[in-house]
Write a protein that holds these residues in place. Structure first.
Motif, PDB file in Angstrom:
ATOM      1  N   MET A  85     -33.962  -7.863   2.554  1.00 12.41           N
ATOM      2  CA  MET A  85     -32.614  -9.020   3.346  1.00 12.41           C
ATOM      3  C   MET A  85     -32.248  -8.880   4.665  1.00 12.41           C
ATOM      4  N   LEU A  86     -32.149  -8.458   5.656  1.00  7.60           N
ATOM      5  CA  LEU A  86     -31.800  -8.360   6.766  1.00  7.60           C
ATOM      6  C   LEU A  86     -32.853  -9.526   7.446  1.00  7.60           C
ATOM      7  N   THR A  87     -34.152  -9.002   7.164  1.00  7.18           N
ATOM      8  CA  THR A  87     -35.301  -9.559   7.495  1.00  7.18           C
ATOM      9  C   THR A  87     -35.729 -10.664   7.529  1.00  7.18           C
ATOM     10  N   GLU A  88     -35.354 -10.779   6.338  1.00  6.02           N
ATOM     11  CA  GLU A  88     -35.492 -12.407   5.609  1.00  6.02           C
ATOM     12  C   GLU A  88     -34.707 -13.233   6.070  1.00  6.02           C
ATOM     13  N   VAL A  89     -33.367 -13.415   6.288  1.00  8.29           N
ATOM     14  CA  VAL A  89     -32.504 -13.707   7.190  1.00  8.29           C
ATOM     15  C   VAL A  89     -32.907 -14.239   8.487  1.00  8.29           C
ATOM     16  N   ALA A  90     -32.856 -13.068   9.181  1.00  3.90           N
ATOM     17  CA  ALA A  90     -32.918 -13.329   9.882  1.00  3.90           C
ATOM     18  C   ALA A  90     -34.981 -14.298  10.603  1.00  3.90           C
ATOM     19  N   ALA A  91     -36.013 -14.402   9.137  1.00  5.42           N
ATOM     20  CA  ALA A  91     -37.098 -15.284   9.485  1.00  5.42           C
ATOM     21  C   ALA A  91     -36.428 -16.555   9.292  1.00  5.42           C
ATOM     22  N   VAL A  92     -35.898 -16.909   7.773  1.00  7.75           N
ATOM     23  CA  VAL A  92     -35.094 -18.038   7.830  1.00  7.75           C
ATOM     24  C   VAL A  92     -34.827 -18.434   8.944  1.00  7.75           C
ATOM     25  N   SER A  93     -33.263 -18.086   9.627  1.00 10.78           N
ATOM     26  CA  SER A  93     -33.200 -18.491  10.544  1.00 10.78           C
ATOM     27  C   SER A  93     -33.914 -18.501  11.331  1.00 10.78           C
ATOM     28  N   TRP A 148     -43.888 -19.457  22.598  1.00 11.28           N
ATOM     29  CA  TRP A 148     -44.172 -18.375  22.975  1.00 11.28           C
ATOM     30  C   TRP A 148     -44.804 -18.984  24.591  1.00 11.28           C
ATOM     31  N   GLY A 149     -45.058 -20.043  24.576  1.00 12.75           N
ATOM     32  CA  GLY A 149     -46.543 -20.351  26.138  1.00 12.75           C
ATOM     33  C   GLY A 149     -47.822 -19.745  26.000  1.00 12.75           C
ATOM     34  N   PHE A 150     -47.613 -19.271  24.866  1.00  8.21           N
ATOM     35  CA  PHE A 150     -48.731 -18.279  24.292  1.00  8.21           C
ATOM     36  C   PHE A 150     -49.469 -19.215  22.709  1.00  8.21           C
ATOM     37  N   VAL A 151     -50.845 -19.061  23.331  1.00 11.69           N
ATOM     38  CA  VAL A 151     -51.370 -19.939  21.691  1.00 11.69           C
ATOM     39  C   VAL A 151     -51.031 -18.760  20.494  1.00 11.69           C
ATOM     40  N   ALA A 152     -51.715 -17.601  20.573  1.00 11.03           N
ATOM     41  CA  ALA A 152     -52.252 -16.841  20.093  1.00 11.03           C
ATOM     42  C   ALA A 152     -51.334 -15.704  19.439  1.00 11.03           C
ATOM     43  N   ILE A 153     -49.425 -16.097  19.918  1.00 15.37           N
ATOM     44  CA  ILE A 153     -48.393 -15.288  19.481  1.00 15.37           C
ATOM     45  C   ILE A 153     -47.893 -16.435  18.678  1.00 15.37           C
ATOM     46  N   PRO A 154     -48.171 -15.454  17.070  1.00 19.82           N
ATOM     47  CA  PRO A 154     -47.095 -16.567  15.978  1.00 19.82           C
ATOM     48  C   PRO A 154     -45.687 -16.812  16.345  1.00 19.82           C
ATOM     49  N   SER A 155     -44.423 -17.379  16.070  1.00 22.49           N
ATOM     50  CA  SER A 155     -42.595 -17.510  16.294  1.00 22.49           C
ATOM     51  C   SER A 155     -42.479 -16.215  15.862  1.00 22.49           C
ATOM     52  N   LEU A 156     -41.390 -16.345  16.271  1.00 27.17           N
ATOM     53  CA  LEU A 156     -40.342 -15.363  15.652  1.00 27.17           C
ATOM     54  C   LEU A 156     -39.890 -15.008  14.622  1.00 27.17           C
ATOM     55  N   GLY A 157     -39.909 -16.161  13.657  1.00 25.42           N
ATOM     56  CA  GLY A 157     -39.800 -16.485  12.734  1.00 25.42           C
ATOM     57  C   GLY A 157     -40.941 -16.228  11.755  1.00 25.42           C
ATOM     58  N   LEU A 207     -43.442 -13.611  12.712  1.00 27.88           N
ATOM     59  CA  LEU A 207     -43.122 -11.861  12.692  1.00 27.88           C
ATOM     60  C   LEU A 207     -42.110 -11.412  11.848  1.00 27.88           C
ATOM     61  N   CYS A 208     -41.597 -12.299  12.050  1.00 27.81           N
ATOM     62  CA  CYS A 208     -40.449 -11.598  11.528  1.00 27.81           C
ATOM     63  C   CYS A 208     -40.627 -11.488   9.945  1.00 27.81           C
ATOM     64  N   LEU A 209     -41.106 -13.165   8.719  1.00 30.12           N
ATOM     65  CA  LEU A 209     -41.797 -12.801   7.439  1.00 30.12           C
ATOM     66  C   LEU A 209     -42.844 -11.811   7.493  1.00 30.12           C
ATOM     67  N   TRP A 210     -43.346 -11.138   8.590  1.00 32.32           N
ATOM     68  CA  TRP A 210     -44.888 -10.396   8.424  1.00 32.32           C
ATOM     69  C   TRP A 210     -43.997  -9.172   8.298  1.00 32.32           C
ATOM     70  N   GLY A 211     -42.693  -8.389   8.885  1.00 35.19           N
ATOM     71  CA  GLY A 211     -42.000  -7.495   8.156  1.00 35.19           C
ATOM     72  C   GLY A 211     -41.273  -8.155   6.775  1.00 35.19           C
ATOM     73  N   ALA A 212     -40.622  -8.993   6.759  1.00 38.90           N
ATOM     74  CA  ALA A 212     -40.056  -9.058   5.746  1.00 38.90           C
ATOM     75  C   ALA A 212     -41.184  -8.051   4.521  1.00 38.90           C
ATOM     76  N   ILE A 213     -42.613  -8.853   4.302  1.00 33.63           N
ATOM     77  CA  ILE A 213     -43.328  -8.630   3.484  1.00 33.63           C
ATOM     78  C   ILE A 213     -43.853  -7.180   3.563  1.00 33.63           C
ATOM     79  N   ALA A 214     -44.094  -6.760   5.106  1.00 25.79           N
ATOM     80  CA  ALA A 214     -44.018  -5.066   5.004  1.00 25.79           C
ATOM     81  C   ALA A 214     -42.424  -5.085   3.353  1.00 25.79           C
ATOM     82  N   LEU A 215     -41.447  -4.742   4.065  1.00 21.04           N
ATOM     83  CA  LEU A 215     -40.567  -4.338   3.666  1.00 21.04           C
ATOM     84  C   LEU A 215     -40.417  -4.691   1.452  1.00 21.04           C
ATOM     85  N   SER A 216     -40.984  -5.760   1.588  1.00 19.08           N
ATOM     86  CA  SER A 216     -41.025  -6.746   0.418  1.00 19.08           C
ATOM     87  C   SER A 216     -41.970  -5.902  -0.764  1.00 19.08           C
ATOM     88  N   ILE A 217     -43.324  -4.926  -0.034  1.00 14.37           N
ATOM     89  CA  ILE A 217     -43.689  -3.896  -1.071  1.00 14.37           C
ATOM     90  C   ILE A 217     -43.763  -3.245  -0.995  1.00 14.37           C
TER      91      ILE A 217
END
Length: 181
Positions: free
Chosen positions: A125-133, A143-152, A154-164
């Motif tokens: 839930m905390l990771t999802e709140v961070a991602a949504v925010s 970020w200035g780099f094309v290959a790096i996804p946004s912080l949101g 990246l937090c969604l990736w964490g939320a998926i891992a914790l969801s599983i």
């Protein structure tokens, strides 16, 4: 109807406003939707603190609070797909898990069993709140780099891992306490 339950209902009441301001409101960043979302998150923390500290924990609150949380996160994520800030496949995985867990909790409740949130679920839930925010506020804008996804994202990736992980934890708890006959 005690104060913690009223706060939970208030969180549910705020959900449509988040969606309206996110979908038809300001473009990027969206401070109004972000402020309403964070106010709703604050009510989640506040209702839990009040309920525990004043011994006002109720069965209604135990059932209504997770539903309010799932409604808040799921609708915000779906709206973020609508405005092009969240990948749809990630949102489908997270919302699908939420629906599955709600189904398990409903079956358990029908047998007078409450399956409490695990620490994994709280971290999710905390990771999802961070991602949504971050996604609502579109922070950082780039970020200035094309290959790096946004912080949101990246937090969604964490939320998926914790969801599983938390989903597996719920299923294991469910199988231990439910009479399937």
């Amino acid at each position: 109807m005690n104060l913690p339950n009223k706060l939970t209902l208030g969180r549910i009441f705020l959900v449509p406003f988040i969606i309206v301001f996110l979908v038809v409101g300001e473009k990027v960043p969206n401070y109004t939707a972000g402020a309403i979302f964070l106010a709703a998150v604050l009510t989640d923390w506040l209702d839990g603190q009040i309920a525990r500290n004043t011994r006002q924990v109720t069965t209604l609150g135990k059932l209504l609070d997770p539903i309010a949380d799932k409604l808040l996160i799921s609708t915000a994520l779906i709206a973020l797909v609508q405005v092009g800030r969240a990948p749809a496949w990630m949102v489908v995985l997270i919302v699908g898990r939420e629906l599955a867990i709600t189904g398990l909790r409903t079956i358990a409740a029908s047998q007078s069993v409450i399956i409490h949130a695990s620490d994994f679920g709280k971290y999710k839930m905390l990771t999802e709140v961070a991602a949504v925010s971050f996604l609502i506020l579109d922070w950082p804008p780039e970020w200035g780099f094309v290959a790096i996804p946004s912080l949101g994202v990246l937090c969604l990736w964490g939320a998926i891992a914790l969801s599983i992980v938390s989903g597996i934890d719920y299923f294991l708890k469910f199988w231990k306490v439910i009479d399937l006959s």
